[in-house]
Design a protein around this motif. Structure first.
Motif, short mmCIF file in Angstrom:
data_model
loop_
_atom_site.label_atom_id
_atom_site.label_comp_id
_atom_site.label_asym_id
_atom_site.label_seq_id
_atom_site.Cartn_x
_atom_site.Cartn_y
_atom_site.Cartn_z
N THR A 104 0.83 -1.21 0.00
CA THR A 104 0.00 0.00 0.00
C THR A 104 0.86 1.24 0.00
O THR A 104 0.63 2.18 -0.78
CB THR A 104 -0.92 0.02 1.24
N LEU B 269 -8.88 -7.85 7.70
CA LEU B 269 -9.36 -6.59 7.16
C LEU B 269 -10.77 -6.70 6.62
O LEU B 269 -11.63 -5.85 6.86
CB LEU B 269 -8.45 -6.13 6.01
N ASP C 259 -14.48 -1.80 10.21
CA ASP C 259 -13.43 -0.78 10.15
C ASP C 259 -13.08 -0.46 8.70
O ASP C 259 -12.91 0.71 8.33
CB ASP C 259 -12.16 -1.28 10.85
N THR C 260 -12.99 -1.54 7.88
CA THR C 260 -12.61 -1.32 6.49
C THR C 260 -13.70 -0.55 5.75
O THR C 260 -13.40 0.30 4.92
CB THR C 260 -12.34 -2.68 5.81
N GLY D 97 -15.50 1.66 7.10
CA GLY D 97 -15.24 3.04 7.52
C GLY D 97 -14.13 3.67 6.71
O GLY D 97 -14.25 4.82 6.26
N GLU D 98 -13.06 2.90 6.46
CA GLU D 98 -11.93 3.43 5.68
C GLU D 98 -12.38 3.79 4.27
O GLU D 98 -12.00 4.82 3.73
CB GLU D 98 -10.81 2.40 5.61
N VAL E 106 -14.05 6.92 4.34
CA VAL E 106 -13.10 8.03 4.48
C VAL E 106 -12.56 8.43 3.11
O VAL E 106 -12.53 9.62 2.74
CB VAL E 106 -11.94 7.66 5.44
N VAL E 107 -12.17 7.41 2.32
CA VAL E 107 -11.67 7.67 0.97
C VAL E 107 -12.75 8.36 0.14
O VAL E 107 -12.50 9.34 -0.57
CB VAL E 107 -11.21 6.35 0.30
N PHE F 280 -7.40 -1.90 -1.81
CA PHE F 280 -6.73 -0.61 -1.69
C PHE F 280 -5.53 -0.53 -2.63
O PHE F 280 -5.38 0.43 -3.40
CB PHE F 280 -6.26 -0.39 -0.25
N VAL G 110 -13.92 -1.90 -2.64
CA VAL G 110 -12.81 -1.05 -2.18
C VAL G 110 -11.98 -0.58 -3.38
O VAL G 110 -11.67 0.61 -3.54
CB VAL G 110 -11.92 -1.81 -1.18
#
Lengths: 331, 114
Positions: A55, A146, A153-154, A156-157, A160-161, A229, A310
């Protein structure tokens, strides 16, 4: 040996960081920050965190550098000397040293790296390692953690993106006003590498392979380091390379903006949608076991879909941000 | 130590030496173009030697093919990047040291005595 290499890398990191701070040429600073990310990626790899390393290399050293450069095209190449009191310059230094000192003080309490009795290896990690083969049945535990165990959580990520993409669009403008281009502006647009034969031929030859690699990273994420990601960043890098070589307008013709906007939204929607489908089938949110007759196969299907979501959102957002900068720069 | 491993060791050491020479060249050459020349030529040679050494080390396995892929990729991209950098430097007005050509775009020609 690993220790020597680690110390060497960390020393280089400090040197590069100091060089970034001292450089007044912003172009050089951007390049140095790319090198910083690459060193960081090697460092992560040394710590056996291959997914994070991938990443960092794809986003930090690759796409972020290009985004910084395209943002730099909007401003000047050299840093402006800021008129300000000496106190104003000393304050950040004091804060940085105080924070750094506190962090170094905190590391004295840390267990040695790799110590099996460290709290991080005693908490939930053993449970994940023990139960991944049985519950999810994929070799890459990182993807299992993940995507499934910590899927919330992912999600949420991803949002965020998604929010970052929306934010950039709302600052830099969703639609550019159609202004008649003067010949000077057309000239500015021609400043791509379109007239440079060698980079263009070689670069165009690279694009399909980069896209293929992105697909590999995307769909092989359950077996080897990688996932949505990283794959999203790599795919975006391929299109950005094409845009740099052929000009931003042709890049936008290849992946039009309406498609990008759909991608940004649909990836996040796919992720959330999988969760809702799980609920409708009688499971809890993002519990993929109910998606198929055999729970582990349901997990496979769920992971495949959410990683796809994702990847779509990440590449959509990165390309949107790149085009937003590039378009303003060419105006 | 087998013969193959010995050859691999020699190749990798030679590759490391090439990269080292490149580093010295970057520090000691007078201007951007000669520095780039030092870095890119020795890097390509060094890369080739190191990768070949690693391939011998890997034997007939999946890493061998990955190394071939990496080698091909870098052999194509690294000279291209060097070309692009030199070209960009030329276009933005950095003529090579000691060259006074009217076709070279301005910059650096001003304060010179004819």
């Amino acid at each position: 040996m690993t220790l020597v290499f680690g110390v060497f890398l960390l020393t280089l990191l400090v040197i590069v960081a100091v060089a970034i701070v001292r450089s007044t040429n912003l172009f050089a600073a951007v390049m140095l920050s790319g090198i910083f990310s690459l060193l960081m990626a090697v460092n992560f790899f040394l710590l056996d965190a291959a997914d994070v390393a991938l990443t960092e290399a794809a986003v930090g050293a690759g796409v972020a550098t290009v985004l910084f450069l395209s943002a730099l095209a909007l401003t000047a190449e050299h840093e402006q000397v800021r008129p300000g009191g000496a106190a104003l310059q000393w304050l950040p230094l004091v804060v940085a040293f105080a924070t750094g000192g506190l962090l170094i003080y905190a590391t004295f309490q840390n267990p040695v790296i790799g110590d099996p009795n460290a709290p991080v290896h005693q908490h939930v990690a053993p449970w994940y390692l023990e139960n991944t083969p049985e519950l999810i049945d994929i070799p890459n535990v990182v993807t299992a953690v993940l995507g499934s165990f910590r899927g919330f959580d992912t999600l949420g990520e991803v949002f965020v993106v998604f929010t970052a993409g929306i934010g950039v669009l709302s600052i830099l403008g969703l639609r550019h006003t159609l202004v008649e281009m003067t010949s000077a502006e057309i000239d500015a647009r021609q400043r791509s590498l379109r007239h440079h034969l060698i980079p263009r031929v070689v670069g165009r030859g690279m694009v399909p392979f980069i896209l293929l690699f992105a697909l590999y990273v995307q769909f092989h994420g359950e077996y080897s380091p990688g996932g949505g990601f990283q794959a999203g960043a790599i795919a975006a890098a391929a299109i950005i390379l094409y845009s740099l070589l052929e000009g931003d307008d042709r890049g936008r013709a290849l992946v039009p903006e309406w498609l990008l906007q759909i991608m940004v939204a649909s990836g996040a929607l796919l992720f959330g949608g999988v969760g809702v489908v799980c609920m409708l089938l009688g499971g809890s949110f993002l519990d993929y076991s109910v998606l198929a007759e055999v729970p582990s196969e349901g997990q496979h299907l769920g992971l495949l879909l959410i990683e796809l979501g994702v990847g779509i959102t990440v590449s959509g957002v990165l390309l949107t941000v790149f085009h937003a900068f590039a378009r303003r720069a060419s105006r | 130590m087998g013969v193959v491993e010995l050859i691999s060791f020699v190749l990798m050491t030679a590759g490391g030496f090439c990269v080292f020479v490149g580093g010295v060249g970057v520090l000691r050459m007078p201007d951007l173009y000669t520095r780039m020349h030092a870095a890119s030529v020795t890097d390509t040679a060094g890369l080739f030697l190191v990768a070949t050494g690693l391939m011998l080390h890997a034997g007939w396995s999946l890493p061998l093919f990955k190394l071939v892929a990496i080698l091909v990729f870098l052999l194509v991209t690294s000279p291209t990047a060097a070309y692009a950098l030199a070209n960009a430097a030329m276009l933005s007005g950095h003529p090579p040291a000691g060259v006074r050509d009217e076709t070279v775009p301005s910059a650096g020609r001003d304060g010179e005595t004819p």
